[in-house]
Structures are given as C-alpha cells and as structure tokens.
Design a protein around this motif. Structure first.
Motif, mmCIF file in Angstrom:
data_model
loop_
_atom_site.group_PDB
_atom_site.id
_atom_site.type_symbol
_atom_site.label_atom_id
_atom_site.label_comp_id
_atom_site.label_asym_id
_atom_site.label_seq_id
_atom_site.Cartn_x
_atom_site.Cartn_y
_atom_site.Cartn_z
ATOM 1 N N PHE A 30 0.830 -1.206 0.000
ATOM 2 C CA PHE A 30 0.000 0.000 0.000
ATOM 3 C C PHE A 30 0.869 1.262 0.000
ATOM 4 O O PHE A 30 0.671 2.178 -0.795
ATOM 5 N N VAL A 31 1.861 1.294 0.884
ATOM 6 C CA VAL A 31 2.771 2.434 0.963
ATOM 7 C C VAL A 31 3.630 2.519 -0.302
ATOM 8 O O VAL A 31 3.904 3.605 -0.799
ATOM 9 N N THR A 32 4.016 1.370 -0.839
ATOM 10 C CA THR A 32 4.780 1.344 -2.081
ATOM 11 C C THR A 32 3.989 1.984 -3.215
ATOM 12 O O THR A 32 4.547 2.745 -4.012
ATOM 13 N N GLY A 33 2.701 1.709 -3.285
ATOM 14 C CA GLY A 33 1.851 2.339 -4.298
ATOM 15 C C GLY A 33 1.843 3.848 -4.170
ATOM 16 O O GLY A 33 1.855 4.570 -5.174
ATOM 17 N N PHE A 34 1.860 4.347 -2.948
ATOM 18 C CA PHE A 34 1.915 5.788 -2.702
ATOM 19 C C PHE A 34 3.222 6.381 -3.232
ATOM 20 O O PHE A 34 3.225 7.399 -3.918
ATOM 21 N N PHE A 35 4.349 5.723 -2.939
ATOM 22 C CA PHE A 35 5.643 6.233 -3.387
ATOM 23 C C PHE A 35 5.797 6.116 -4.906
ATOM 24 O O PHE A 35 6.390 6.990 -5.535
ATOM 25 N N ILE A 36 5.283 5.060 -5.483
ATOM 26 C CA ILE A 36 5.351 4.909 -6.938
ATOM 27 C C ILE A 36 4.569 6.029 -7.611
ATOM 28 O O ILE A 36 5.008 6.585 -8.628
ATOM 29 N N THR A 37 3.433 6.374 -7.054
ATOM 30 C CA THR A 37 2.658 7.491 -7.596
ATOM 31 C C THR A 37 3.484 8.769 -7.571
ATOM 32 O O THR A 37 3.512 9.518 -8.552
ATOM 33 N N GLY A 38 4.161 9.017 -6.479
ATOM 34 C CA GLY A 38 4.994 10.209 -6.374
ATOM 35 C C GLY A 38 6.141 10.239 -7.361
ATOM 36 O O GLY A 38 6.525 11.301 -7.856
ATOM 37 N N MET A 39 6.681 9.072 -7.689
ATOM 38 C CA MET A 39 7.797 9.018 -8.628
ATOM 39 C C MET A 39 7.344 9.083 -10.086
ATOM 40 O O MET A 39 7.996 9.697 -10.912
ATOM 41 N N VAL A 40 6.236 8.446 -10.395
ATOM 42 C CA VAL A 40 5.815 8.293 -11.788
ATOM 43 C C VAL A 40 4.915 9.429 -12.264
ATOM 44 O O VAL A 40 4.904 9.770 -13.446
ATOM 45 N N MET A 41 4.169 10.031 -11.359
ATOM 46 C CA MET A 41 3.162 11.016 -11.748
ATOM 47 C C MET A 41 3.704 12.188 -12.563
ATOM 48 O O MET A 41 3.086 12.557 -13.572
ATOM 49 N N PRO A 42 4.844 12.805 -12.202
ATOM 50 C CA PRO A 42 5.345 13.896 -13.039
ATOM 51 C C PRO A 42 5.629 13.463 -14.484
ATOM 52 O O PRO A 42 5.289 14.171 -15.436
ATOM 53 N N LEU A 43 6.222 12.293 -14.647
ATOM 54 C CA LEU A 43 6.509 11.804 -15.998
ATOM 55 C C LEU A 43 5.228 11.467 -16.750
ATOM 56 O O LEU A 43 5.130 11.705 -17.958
ATOM 57 N N ASP A 44 4.253 10.923 -16.052
ATOM 58 C CA ASP A 44 2.972 10.603 -16.682
ATOM 59 C C ASP A 44 2.245 11.879 -17.110
ATOM 60 O O ASP A 44 1.633 11.921 -18.174
ATOM 61 N N MET A 45 2.342 12.920 -16.296
ATOM 62 C CA MET A 45 1.720 14.201 -16.637
ATOM 63 C C MET A 45 2.368 14.793 -17.887
ATOM 64 O O MET A 45 1.680 15.258 -18.797
ATOM 65 N N ILE A 46 3.687 14.763 -17.960
ATOM 66 C CA ILE A 46 4.391 15.280 -19.142
ATOM 67 C C ILE A 46 4.017 14.463 -20.373
ATOM 68 O O ILE A 46 3.739 15.017 -21.444
ATOM 69 N N ARG A 47 3.983 13.142 -20.246
ATOM 70 C CA ARG A 47 3.626 12.278 -21.376
ATOM 71 C C ARG A 47 2.212 12.579 -21.870
ATOM 72 O O ARG A 47 1.971 12.698 -23.080
ATOM 73 N N THR A 48 1.290 12.737 -20.939
ATOM 74 C CA THR A 48 -0.092 13.031 -21.320
ATOM 75 C C THR A 48 -0.190 14.376 -22.022
ATOM 76 O O THR A 48 -0.864 14.509 -23.048
#
Length: 109
Positions: A30-48
């Motif tokens: 559960f906590v890992t999912g939170f940290f993955i969101t923090g790491m991946v979200m900026p790149l996903d936003m740029i890609r979108t």
C-alpha cells in the motif's frame, strides 16, 4: 524501483509496527503504491500533455512541456490527478506484491 521501495517499506513497517504475514505485505505494498505514484506522476503528466495538441502550437520537447506545466500550474501541477492515478495503481500493486510474496514462500521462484 518498485521492489526496492517494497523491501524498504516492508523492513520499516516490520521493525516499527511488528506486523507479520499478509498484514505486513498489504501495508508495505500500500505504501509502495503511494511512493510509486509520487515518482511516476510527473513523468505521466508530461507524457499526457505531450500527446494533447494545443491551440497555438505542438509541444516540441519534454523540457518545453515540463516548463509549460510549471509555468501555468507550479510544482504541484505535475501531481494534478495524482489521487486518481494512485487509486488505479494501489490495488494492482497490493495484489501483485502479495502474490509475489506467496509465490516466493512456496519456492515457485
């Protein structure tokens, strides 16, 4: 990065909260999912944003797109929609890592 984060969270939670078994695996995932969101979200936003056309011009580079997001929305603009992203990724991460632990314990790997 997912497995390193999972192992770190698992060790931290096990040491601090003395959890074991599926409860330990669930909370670590559960906590890992939170940290993955923090790491991946900026790149996903740029890609979108790179895939969306603009009225004036097409974005020409990742740096141009990142500058545009920062200019219009600030640093937190990279995390717009993070809750929806986390809701999508957290259950998958929990199931994936708990299943991994059970397969590892059964000597499947």
């Amino acid at each position: 990065a997912k497995m390193v984060t999972y192992d770190t969270c698992k060790t931290f939670i096990q040491d601090r909260f003395l959890l074991e078994g599926v409860a330990l695996q669930f909370w670590s995932a559960f906590v890992t999912g939170f940290f993955i969101t923090g790491m991946v979200m900026p790149l996903d936003m740029i890609r979108t944003r790179m895939m969306l056309p603009t009225e004036n011009h097409q974005r020409t580079s990742l740096v141009d797109c990142a500058k545009g997001i920062y200019h219009h929305y600030g640093l937190f603009g990279f995390y717009r929609g993070a809750y929806a992203f986390w809701v999508r990724i957290a259950p998958k991460t929990c199931l994936q890592l708990i299943l991994f632990e059970h397969l590892k314990e059964s000597n499947y790997f």
